[in-house]
Scaffold this active site. Structure first.
Site, PDB file in Angstrom:
ATOM      1  N   LEU A  37       0.835  -1.213   0.000  1.00  0.00           N
ATOM      2  CA  LEU A  37       0.000   0.000   0.000  1.00  0.00           C
ATOM      3  C   LEU A  37       0.865   1.257   0.000  1.00  0.00           C
ATOM      4  CD1 LEU A  37      -0.029   1.566   3.003  1.00  0.00           C
ATOM      5  CD2 LEU A  37      -1.428  -0.381   3.615  1.00  0.00           C
ATOM      6  N   LYS A  39       9.334  -7.844  -1.909  1.00  0.00           N
ATOM      7  CA  LYS A  39       9.048  -6.534  -1.295  1.00  0.00           C
ATOM      8  C   LYS A  39      10.236  -5.572  -1.413  1.00  0.00           C
ATOM      9  CE  LYS A  39       7.229  -3.229   0.896  1.00  0.00           C
ATOM     10  NZ  LYS A  39       6.214  -2.381   0.291  1.00  0.00           N
ATOM     11  N   CYS A  61       9.485   4.741   4.077  1.00  0.00           N
ATOM     12  CA  CYS A  61       9.775   3.436   3.464  1.00  0.00           C
ATOM     13  C   CYS A  61      10.904   3.411   2.440  1.00  0.00           C
ATOM     14  CB  CYS A  61       8.488   2.869   2.896  1.00  0.00           C
ATOM     15  SG  CYS A  61       7.390   2.419   4.266  1.00  0.00           S
TER      16      CYS A  61
HETATM   17  P1  NAD Z   1       4.119   2.570  12.218  1.00  0.00           P
HETATM   18  O1  NAD Z   1       5.292   3.087  12.958  1.00  0.00           O
HETATM   19  O2  NAD Z   1       3.108   3.516  11.683  1.00  0.00           O
HETATM   20  O3  NAD Z   1       3.340   1.496  13.106  1.00  0.00           O
HETATM   21  C1  NAD Z   1       3.970   0.475  13.829  1.00  0.00           C
HETATM   22  C2  NAD Z   1       3.132   0.232  15.088  1.00  0.00           C
HETATM   23  O4  NAD Z   1       3.659  -0.904  15.778  1.00  0.00           O
HETATM   24  C3  NAD Z   1       3.186   1.390  16.085  1.00  0.00           C
HETATM   25  O5  NAD Z   1       1.875   1.821  16.382  1.00  0.00           O
HETATM   26  C4  NAD Z   1       3.876   0.797  17.315  1.00  0.00           C
HETATM   27  O6  NAD Z   1       3.396   1.338  18.520  1.00  0.00           O
HETATM   28  C5  NAD Z   1       3.520  -0.667  17.170  1.00  0.00           C
HETATM   29  N1  NAD Z   1       4.418  -1.571  17.903  1.00  0.00           N
HETATM   30  C6  NAD Z   1       5.769  -1.608  17.911  1.00  0.00           C
HETATM   31  N2  NAD Z   1       6.197  -2.603  18.710  1.00  0.00           N
HETATM   32  C7  NAD Z   1       5.096  -3.208  19.216  1.00  0.00           C
HETATM   33  C8  NAD Z   1       4.894  -4.297  20.106  1.00  0.00           C
HETATM   34  N3  NAD Z   1       5.921  -4.969  20.636  1.00  0.00           N
HETATM   35  N4  NAD Z   1       3.627  -4.640  20.421  1.00  0.00           N
HETATM   36  C9  NAD Z   1       2.573  -3.974  19.886  1.00  0.00           C
HETATM   37  N5  NAD Z   1       2.720  -2.924  19.040  1.00  0.00           N
HETATM   38  C10 NAD Z   1       3.955  -2.558  18.706  1.00  0.00           C
HETATM   39  O7  NAD Z   1       4.720   1.696  11.021  1.00  0.00           O
HETATM   40  P2  NAD Z   1       4.080   1.436   9.579  1.00  0.00           P
HETATM   41  O8  NAD Z   1       4.320   2.609   8.704  1.00  0.00           O
HETATM   42  O9  NAD Z   1       2.712   0.889   9.745  1.00  0.00           O
HETATM   43  O10 NAD Z   1       5.033   0.264   9.058  1.00  0.00           O
HETATM   44  C11 NAD Z   1       4.990  -1.022   9.607  1.00  0.00           C
HETATM   45  C12 NAD Z   1       5.774  -1.949   8.698  1.00  0.00           C
HETATM   46  O11 NAD Z   1       5.124  -2.026   7.424  1.00  0.00           O
HETATM   47  C13 NAD Z   1       7.200  -1.491   8.402  1.00  0.00           C
HETATM   48  O12 NAD Z   1       8.022  -2.610   8.267  1.00  0.00           O
HETATM   49  C14 NAD Z   1       7.064  -0.776   7.063  1.00  0.00           C
HETATM   50  O13 NAD Z   1       8.259  -0.778   6.328  1.00  0.00           O
HETATM   51  C15 NAD Z   1       6.022  -1.634   6.388  1.00  0.00           C
HETATM   52  N6  NAD Z   1       5.234  -0.924   5.346  1.00  0.00           N
HETATM   53  C16 NAD Z   1       4.806   0.338   5.574  1.00  0.00           C
HETATM   54  C17 NAD Z   1       4.030   0.993   4.598  1.00  0.00           C
HETATM   55  C18 NAD Z   1       3.576   2.419   4.786  1.00  0.00           C
HETATM   56  O14 NAD Z   1       3.074   2.991   3.829  1.00  0.00           O
HETATM   57  N7  NAD Z   1       3.716   3.020   5.946  1.00  0.00           N
HETATM   58  C19 NAD Z   1       3.682   0.313   3.420  1.00  0.00           C
HETATM   59  C20 NAD Z   1       4.121  -1.009   3.246  1.00  0.00           C
HETATM   60  C21 NAD Z   1       4.895  -1.619   4.226  1.00  0.00           C
HETATM   61  C1  UGA Z   2       5.851   3.392  -1.263  1.00  0.00           C
HETATM   62  C2  UGA Z   2       5.421   2.412  -2.367  1.00  0.00           C
HETATM   63  O1  UGA Z   2       4.835   3.145  -3.444  1.00  0.00           O
HETATM   64  C3  UGA Z   2       4.410   1.394  -1.829  1.00  0.00           C
HETATM   65  O2  UGA Z   2       4.095   0.447  -2.840  1.00  0.00           O
HETATM   66  C4  UGA Z   2       5.032   0.682  -0.633  1.00  0.00           C
HETATM   67  O3  UGA Z   2       4.118  -0.235  -0.065  1.00  0.00           O
HETATM   68  C5  UGA Z   2       5.434   1.692   0.410  1.00  0.00           C
HETATM   69  O4  UGA Z   2       6.364   2.653  -0.169  1.00  0.00           O
HETATM   70  C6  UGA Z   2       6.134   1.047   1.560  1.00  0.00           C
HETATM   71  O5  UGA Z   2       6.760   0.017   1.419  1.00  0.00           O
HETATM   72  O6  UGA Z   2       6.018   1.631   2.618  1.00  0.00           O
HETATM   73  P1  UGA Z   2       4.769   5.564  -0.135  1.00  0.00           P
HETATM   74  O7  UGA Z   2       6.129   5.761   0.426  1.00  0.00           O
HETATM   75  O8  UGA Z   2       3.605   5.621   0.763  1.00  0.00           O
HETATM   76  O9  UGA Z   2       4.691   4.116  -0.865  1.00  0.00           O
HETATM   77  O10 UGA Z   2       4.494   6.646  -1.276  1.00  0.00           O
HETATM   78  P2  UGA Z   2       4.933   6.818  -2.807  1.00  0.00           P
HETATM   79  O11 UGA Z   2       3.745   7.248  -3.560  1.00  0.00           O
HETATM   80  O12 UGA Z   2       5.668   5.643  -3.310  1.00  0.00           O
HETATM   81  O13 UGA Z   2       5.923   8.063  -2.705  1.00  0.00           O
HETATM   82  C7  UGA Z   2       7.178   7.949  -2.063  1.00  0.00           C
HETATM   83  C8  UGA Z   2       7.998   9.196  -2.318  1.00  0.00           C
HETATM   84  O14 UGA Z   2       8.401   9.258  -3.685  1.00  0.00           O
HETATM   85  C9  UGA Z   2       7.273  10.507  -2.037  1.00  0.00           C
HETATM   86  O15 UGA Z   2       8.161  11.404  -1.403  1.00  0.00           O
HETATM   87  C10 UGA Z   2       6.900  11.022  -3.415  1.00  0.00           C
HETATM   88  O16 UGA Z   2       6.804  12.420  -3.466  1.00  0.00           O
HETATM   89  C11 UGA Z   2       8.082  10.529  -4.232  1.00  0.00           C
HETATM   90  N1  UGA Z   2       7.779  10.324  -5.663  1.00  0.00           N
HETATM   91  C12 UGA Z   2       6.863   9.395  -6.057  1.00  0.00           C
HETATM   92  C13 UGA Z   2       8.480  11.061  -6.611  1.00  0.00           C
HETATM   93  O17 UGA Z   2       9.340  11.907  -6.281  1.00  0.00           O
HETATM   94  N2  UGA Z   2       8.229  10.845  -7.941  1.00  0.00           N
HETATM   95  C14 UGA Z   2       7.317   9.917  -8.358  1.00  0.00           C
HETATM   96  O18 UGA Z   2       7.150   9.767  -9.592  1.00  0.00           O
HETATM   97  C15 UGA Z   2       6.624   9.179  -7.396  1.00  0.00           C
END
Ligand code: NAD
Ligand code: UGA
Length: 444
Positions: free
Chosen positions: A164, A219, A275
């Site tokens: 996402l 990933k 990320c």
């Molecule tokens: P986040 O920091 O928003 O959320 C993580 C949550 O885990 C926090 O609320 C924290 O309090 C909780 N937590 C930590 N340790 C804990 C424990 N021991 N017990 C219960 N809760 C605990 O992180 P996020 O952005 O949701 O990312 C989570 C993972 O998913 C990361 O590995 C990230 O790389 C991956 N990911 C994130 C996105 C994104 O768009 N943010 C997209 C894809 C994958």
């Molecule tokens: C990104 C990936 O798009 C997701 O598929 C993935 O799950 C996620 O990281 C993750 O692993 O957390 P996100 O970081 O939420 O999602 O947002 P993006 O839309 O990818 O943008 C990331 C950064 O790249 C932003 O700063 C955006 O401004 C920049 N960007 C994006 C550019 O500079 N140029 C582009 O063409 C696209």
């Protein structure tokens, strides 16, 4: 939002970590008919969630949170033991931050694995790793569970990475391109397919069943390739600036090739967020650990930093002395439609302006509150026109849609000197120039 399928044959799901990924996943699974218990260790976050308040801004999230909380399909707790006992599938969604050397810090994943181990019942459980982690992590999670609970036998660890994007998290979860399931047993695969059945039905998602290690590498590989596309666009932008060409035209021409595509070729001030920077650093570390050259990833990181530095240099060159100048920043979130400011290029720029003695005002539709804590020297406004008052330059840092519709005539009346630096190439250049602004964009 499009309508969503609802199943009555739902399963019980525990989600550990109610952040961007865990909360979105939990809310969507409950909306689709599963019974979900979300666990988080952050008491403030939990209190908000239990009141039906989303701690993050994400379109449609709060609406679905409240709906499913009310129906009882979704619950929030800090009791991981109860969640593991009560749910047949447990998703690990905790944060995996970077260490200073880039390596993924897996302490939260290990902690959760330990807690799951202590709570495992005799009946079968599927432990799903949804956090972004390096290859071989699922094996470590299984090893940790066995170490802390030597009698635990009836469980599988699955890798189910999340793709996402922030700003469209609900939509991306409900209608993904693919669902990757890395599992080593038919039983675990069957449980996962049942969970994802409603999403597979309502979307065009392809089910990608692979080995656990392949899922983990998909990933890191996907994020690295997306980051590569952005760095490539920034490389072309730099070439265009030096050659006197136009990056928008060049990248459009390149992206028209269907094998390449137009997406993720938008040059700017570099990718930020929680990320891409951390995941490509973690992938670099993994490659080096595997004995594979990581030069390619290092180049992507270098170009990304260079995109930011080039923009800053251009502002310094054009404005000459920054000391005492009033600079207005439009957009502080790392991207549009989120209030997430983790690794936002805007914050780095604001720090640089303030260090040089500039007076910084800022406007972001959603991220002002969060930014206030990190860059407290800036003044934040709820309206772009107020933020631009007496500004000697406007700097656009985030691709919010509303910045494409700014009233440049009105802005001209409020600024002192009409100069705009468009770090995302999104403003209406013609309107800005017609109103008397000098426009500086990326790649031309
Ligand atoms: P986040 O920091 O928003 O959320 C993580 C949550 O885990 C926090 O609320 C924290 O309090 C909780 N937590 C930590 N340790 C804990 C424990 N021991 N017990 C219960 N809760 C605990 O992180 P996020 O952005 O949701 O990312 C989570 C993972 O998913 C990361 O590995 C990230 O790389 C991956 N990911 C994130 C996105 C994104 O768009 N943010 C997209 C894809 C994958
Ligand atoms: C990104 C990936 O798009 C997701 O598929 C993935 O799950 C996620 O990281 C993750 O692993 O957390 P996100 O970081 O939420 O999602 O947002 P993006 O839309 O990818 O943008 C990331 C950064 O790249 C932003 O700063 C955006 O401004 C920049 N960007 C994006 C550019 O500079 N140029 C582009 O063409 C696209």
């Amino acid at each position: 939002m499009r309508s969503m399928a609802h199943t009555t044959t739902g399963t019980t799901i525990g989600i550990i970590g109610a952040g961007y990924v865990g909360l979105t996943t939990g809310v969507c699974f409950s909306e689709l008919g599963h019974r979900v218990i979300c666990v988080d260790s952050d008491q403030n976050k939990l209190a908000m969630l239990q009141r039906g308040q989303a701690p993050i801004y994400e379109p449609d999230l709060e609406l679905l949170l409240q709906k499913n909380l009310k129906s009882g399909a979704l619950q929030f707790t800090n009791d991981i033991h109860a969640a593991v006992q009560g749910c047949e599938t447990i998703f690990i969604c905790v944060n995996t931050p970077p260490k200073p050397n880039g390596q993924a810090d897996l302490r939260f994943v290990e902690q959760v694995a330990k807690e799951i181990a202590m709570a495992l019942p005799d009946t079968y459980r599927v432990i799903v790793d949804k956090s972004t982690v390096p290859v071989h992590t699922a094996e470590k999670v299984a090893e940790t569970i066995r170490r802390y609970n030597p009698t635990a036998k009836s469980f599988d660890v699955v890798s189910n990475p999340e793709f996402l994007r922030e700003g469209s998290a609900i939509h991306d979860t409900m209608f993904p391109d693919r669902i990757v399931i890395g599992a080593s047993s038919d039983r675990a695969r069957a449980v996962m397919k049942k969970i994802y059945e409603p999403i597979l039905k309502q979307s065009k998602a392809e089910l990608c069943e692979v080995s656990i290690r392949s899922a983990e590498l998909i990933k890191h590989g996907a994020n690295s390739l997306l980051a590569t596309k952005i760095s490539f666009a920034n490389l072309i932008a730099e070439a265009c600036e030096s050659a006197g060409a136009n990056a928008a035209e060049v990248l459009h021409g390149i992206g028209l090739d269907k094998r390449i595509g137009r997406q993720f070729l938008q040059p700017g001030i570099g990718f930020g967020g929680s990320c891409f920077p951390k995941d490509i650093a973690a992938f670099r570390f993994t490659l080096e650990t595997l004995g594979v050259s990581a030069d390619f990833i290092t180049a992507v990181e270098r170009i990304n930093l260079n995109a930011y530095q080039r923009f800053l240099k251009r502002i310094e060159r054009e404005l000459w002395v920054l000391d005492g100048k009033r600079i207005c920043v439009f957009g502080v979130a790392f991207k549009a439609n989120t209030d997430d400011i983790r690794n936002a290029p805007a914050l780095r720029l604001m720090h640089a302006f303030i260090k040089a003695g500039a007076v910084v005002s800022a406007y972001d539709p959603k991220a002002n509150q969060k930014a206030k804590h990190l860059v407290s020297e800036a003044t934040y406004f709820d309206d772009p026109y107020a933020a631009a008052q007496k500004a000697e330059a406007i700097v656009v840092c985030t691709e919010w849609d509303e910045f494409t519709r700014l009233d440049w005539k009105r802005l001209r009346q409020t600024v002192v000197t009409p100069i705009v630096f468009d770090g995302r190439n999104i403003i209406d250049r013609a309107q800005a120039e017609k109103a008397g602004f000098i426009w500086h964009g990326i790649g031309s």
